[in-house]
Write a protein that holds these residues in place. Structure first.
Motif, PDB file in Angstrom:
ATOM      1  N   LEU A 107       0.676  -1.441  -0.285  1.00  0.00           N
ATOM      2  CA  LEU A 107       0.069   0.153  -0.064  1.00  0.00           C
ATOM      3  C   LEU A 107       0.512   1.241  -0.014  1.00  0.00           C
ATOM      4  CD1 LEU A 107      -3.153   1.391   0.001  1.00  0.00           C
ATOM      5  CD2 LEU A 107      -2.622   1.141   2.793  1.00  0.00           C
ATOM      6  N   ARG A 108       1.980   1.212   0.791  1.00  0.00           N
ATOM      7  CA  ARG A 108       2.534   2.640   0.939  1.00  0.00           C
ATOM      8  C   ARG A 108       3.325   2.438  -0.498  1.00  0.00           C
ATOM      9  NH1 ARG A 108       5.088  -0.307   5.204  1.00  0.00           N
ATOM     10  NH2 ARG A 108       7.003  -0.512   4.455  1.00  0.00           N
ATOM     11  N   ALA A 109       3.582   1.501  -1.215  1.00  0.00           N
ATOM     12  CA  ALA A 109       4.439   2.213  -2.617  1.00  0.00           C
ATOM     13  C   ALA A 109       3.313   2.266  -3.220  1.00  0.00           C
ATOM     14  CB  ALA A 109       5.181   0.682  -2.795  1.00  0.00           C
ATOM     15  N   ASP A 110       1.879   1.657  -3.837  1.00  0.00           N
ATOM     16  CA  ASP A 110       0.619   2.395  -4.311  1.00  0.00           C
ATOM     17  C   ASP A 110       0.529   3.661  -4.284  1.00  0.00           C
ATOM     18  OD1 ASP A 110       0.919  -0.235  -5.805  1.00  0.00           O
ATOM     19  OD2 ASP A 110      -0.291  -0.935  -4.715  1.00  0.00           O
ATOM     20  N   SER A 111       0.977   3.918  -3.094  1.00  0.00           N
ATOM     21  CA  SER A 111       0.458   5.371  -2.512  1.00  0.00           C
ATOM     22  C   SER A 111       1.349   6.646  -2.639  1.00  0.00           C
ATOM     23  CB  SER A 111       0.364   5.028  -1.633  1.00  0.00           C
ATOM     24  OG  SER A 111       1.350   5.875  -0.205  1.00  0.00           O
ATOM     25  N   ILE A 112       2.229   6.282  -3.371  1.00  0.00           N
ATOM     26  CA  ILE A 112       3.217   7.076  -4.055  1.00  0.00           C
ATOM     27  C   ILE A 112       3.051   7.592  -5.186  1.00  0.00           C
ATOM     28  CG2 ILE A 112       5.500   7.814  -4.866  1.00  0.00           C
ATOM     29  CD1 ILE A 112       6.192   5.778  -2.649  1.00  0.00           C
ATOM     30  N   ARG A 113       2.665   8.647  -5.439  1.00  0.00           N
ATOM     31  CA  ARG A 113       2.227   9.400  -7.214  1.00  0.00           C
ATOM     32  C   ARG A 113       2.546  10.967  -7.211  1.00  0.00           C
ATOM     33  NH1 ARG A 113      -2.561   9.846 -10.487  1.00  0.00           N
ATOM     34  NH2 ARG A 113      -1.508  10.382 -11.978  1.00  0.00           N
ATOM     35  N   MET A 163       8.875   5.952  10.296  1.00  0.00           N
ATOM     36  CA  MET A 163      10.259   6.810   9.655  1.00  0.00           C
ATOM     37  C   MET A 163      10.732   6.093   8.250  1.00  0.00           C
ATOM     38  SD  MET A 163      12.662   6.419  12.823  1.00  0.00           S
ATOM     39  CE  MET A 163      12.274   5.312  13.567  1.00  0.00           C
ATOM     40  N   GLU A 164      10.037   4.713   8.764  1.00  0.00           N
ATOM     41  CA  GLU A 164      10.059   3.880   7.085  1.00  0.00           C
ATOM     42  C   GLU A 164       9.227   4.161   6.040  1.00  0.00           C
ATOM     43  OE1 GLU A 164       9.878   0.964  11.278  1.00  0.00           O
ATOM     44  OE2 GLU A 164       9.532   2.886  10.114  1.00  0.00           O
ATOM     45  N   ALA A 165       8.399   4.507   6.335  1.00  0.00           N
ATOM     46  CA  ALA A 165       7.071   5.288   5.407  1.00  0.00           C
ATOM     47  C   ALA A 165       7.939   6.703   4.382  1.00  0.00           C
ATOM     48  CB  ALA A 165       6.640   5.609   5.971  1.00  0.00           C
ATOM     49  N   LEU A 166       8.454   7.264   5.483  1.00  0.00           N
ATOM     50  CA  LEU A 166       9.366   8.689   4.927  1.00  0.00           C
ATOM     51  C   LEU A 166      10.900   8.207   4.133  1.00  0.00           C
ATOM     52  CD1 LEU A 166       9.656  11.465   4.944  1.00  0.00           C
ATOM     53  CD2 LEU A 166      10.241  11.932   7.405  1.00  0.00           C
ATOM     54  N   ALA A 167      11.373   7.200   5.061  1.00  0.00           N
ATOM     55  CA  ALA A 167      12.360   7.242   4.291  1.00  0.00           C
ATOM     56  C   ALA A 167      12.206   6.509   2.628  1.00  0.00           C
ATOM     57  CB  ALA A 167      13.402   5.730   4.249  1.00  0.00           C
ATOM     58  N   THR A 171      13.273   7.996  -1.140  1.00  0.00           N
ATOM     59  CA  THR A 171      14.045   7.303  -2.045  1.00  0.00           C
ATOM     60  C   THR A 171      13.075   7.543  -3.595  1.00  0.00           C
ATOM     61  OG1 THR A 171      15.031   6.598  -0.278  1.00  0.00           O
ATOM     62  CG2 THR A 171      15.169   5.501  -2.670  1.00  0.00           C
ATOM     63  N   ALA A 172      12.013   6.879  -3.774  1.00  0.00           N
ATOM     64  CA  ALA A 172      10.802   6.687  -4.267  1.00  0.00           C
ATOM     65  C   ALA A 172      10.522   7.931  -5.275  1.00  0.00           C
ATOM     66  CB  ALA A 172       9.351   6.214  -4.388  1.00  0.00           C
ATOM     67  N   ILE A 173      10.934   9.432  -5.002  1.00  0.00           N
ATOM     68  CA  ILE A 173      10.755  11.005  -5.847  1.00  0.00           C
ATOM     69  C   ILE A 173      11.979  10.979  -6.848  1.00  0.00           C
ATOM     70  CG2 ILE A 173      10.337  13.328  -5.597  1.00  0.00           C
ATOM     71  CD1 ILE A 173       9.361  12.579  -3.356  1.00  0.00           C
ATOM     72  N   THR A 178      19.288  14.088  -4.573  1.00  0.00           N
ATOM     73  CA  THR A 178      20.276  14.690  -5.533  1.00  0.00           C
ATOM     74  C   THR A 178      20.077  15.974  -6.691  1.00  0.00           C
ATOM     75  OG1 THR A 178      19.650  13.704  -7.633  1.00  0.00           O
ATOM     76  CG2 THR A 178      21.144  12.404  -6.232  1.00  0.00           C
ATOM     77  N   ASP A 179      18.139  16.609  -6.961  1.00  0.00           N
ATOM     78  CA  ASP A 179      18.534  17.684  -7.079  1.00  0.00           C
ATOM     79  C   ASP A 179      19.094  18.864  -6.696  1.00  0.00           C
ATOM     80  OD1 ASP A 179      17.953  16.255  -9.743  1.00  0.00           O
ATOM     81  OD2 ASP A 179      15.937  16.898  -8.525  1.00  0.00           O
ATOM     82  N   GLU A 180      19.538  19.813  -6.780  1.00  0.00           N
ATOM     83  CA  GLU A 180      20.504  21.265  -6.043  1.00  0.00           C
ATOM     84  C   GLU A 180      19.311  21.984  -6.591  1.00  0.00           C
ATOM     85  OE1 GLU A 180      23.739  21.896  -6.619  1.00  0.00           O
ATOM     86  OE2 GLU A 180      25.085  19.961  -5.980  1.00  0.00           O
TER      87      GLU A 180
END
Length: 266
Positions: A107-113, A163-167, A171-173, A178-180
């Motif tokens: 669910l965490r992975a599927d929720s990312i948009r 914490m796990e969901a935030l990390a 990472t998935a964005i 890396t973007d400055e």
């Protein structure tokens, strides 16, 4: 007679000067318009899927929602209003991303948009205002609002791995680490971490987290970011312990600034 001839020549100077002045103004105006058109035409194209410029977004706005504990309608409405305002205020081409906190990894992975915010309008000199407004409404705003509605409706769960969901989320964005460019993270949560790795309900605090090697596992994905905590008040965990933990956590992660606001329901 001579004076009259000189007078006629003098009167002819005014129209000539006026004509030259108007010509210079017209050339300057055409030059300015040409520069605007050239600048707009030289801008990178947009990725069809993400709506982001080919050379990358202008900034990041990442919103993590935690509904693992009961949230009142009043709190949901307050959270929605604040998030909507943040999106509206974000500069054009900001990458806006959403995810949820859940003990269910799927669910965490599927929720990312994640979508970039395109301009809502444009000058008629450089584009088609109607088409630009339609793209903003149909390809960005409608999907974002629909996804946000769905995330806010996710029911409570038996654990809160914040914490796990935030990390995982950061990472998935694409490009977040890396973007400055400006990074803003919004957490809608009670901050009461409860998972197998660490839990306030089991007496966890910063000292026990550090002793268990938790600080060594921090990825510093928040380095240089600004964090807004829209806090859902809870009385189930010691407030002092929770606050102390997150102050230290954000500091260890390299957060540049933290702002907090409480989403009450009374």
């Amino acid at each position: 007679m001579a004076r009259r001839r000189r007078g006629r020549r003098g009167r002819g100077v005014g129209p000539v000067v006026l004509g030259l002045s108007l010509a210079i103004v017209a050339l300057a105006a055409f030059g300015a318009i040409g520069w605007v058109v050239f600048r707009e035409s030289a801008r990178p194209g947009l990725d069809v899927a993400s709506l982001c410029p080919e050379d990358g977004p202008a900034g990041h706005l990442a919103v993590l929602l935690d509904t693992t504990d009961p949230v009142s309608t009043t709190q949901l409405q307050a959270a929605r209003a604040r998030i909507d305002a943040m999106i509206a205020e974000a500069p054009d081409f900001t990458r806006v991303s959403f995810a949820t906190v859940s003990p269910d990894a799927g669910l965490r992975a599927d929720s990312i948009r994640s979508l970039c915010k395109p301009p809502a309008d444009v000058s008629a000199l450089t584009g088609n205002p109607r088409l630009v407004a339609a793209r903003y409404r149909d390809e960005f705003l409608a999907p974002v609002e629909g996804h946000l509605d769905g995330l806010l409706a996710i029911p409570e769960a038996g654990a809160s791995p914040i914490m796990e969901a935030l990390a995982e989320f950061l990472t998935a964005i694409p490009g977040f680490a890396t973007d400055e460019i400006p990074h803003r993270v919004v957490l809608v949560t009670d901050l009461v971490q409860h998972s197998d790795a660490f839990s306030f309900y089991r007496g966890g605090d910063w000292q026990s987290f550090e002793a268990a090697g938790g600080t060594a596992r921090l990825g510093r994905a928040l380095d240089g970011a600004e964090v807004d905590v829209l806090r859902l008040p809870r009385v189930a965990a010691p407030r002092e312990v929770v606050d102390d933990f997150w102050v230290r956590y954000f500091d260890a992660q390299g957060v540049a600034r933290v702002r907090t606001a409480t989403l009450g329901d009374l």
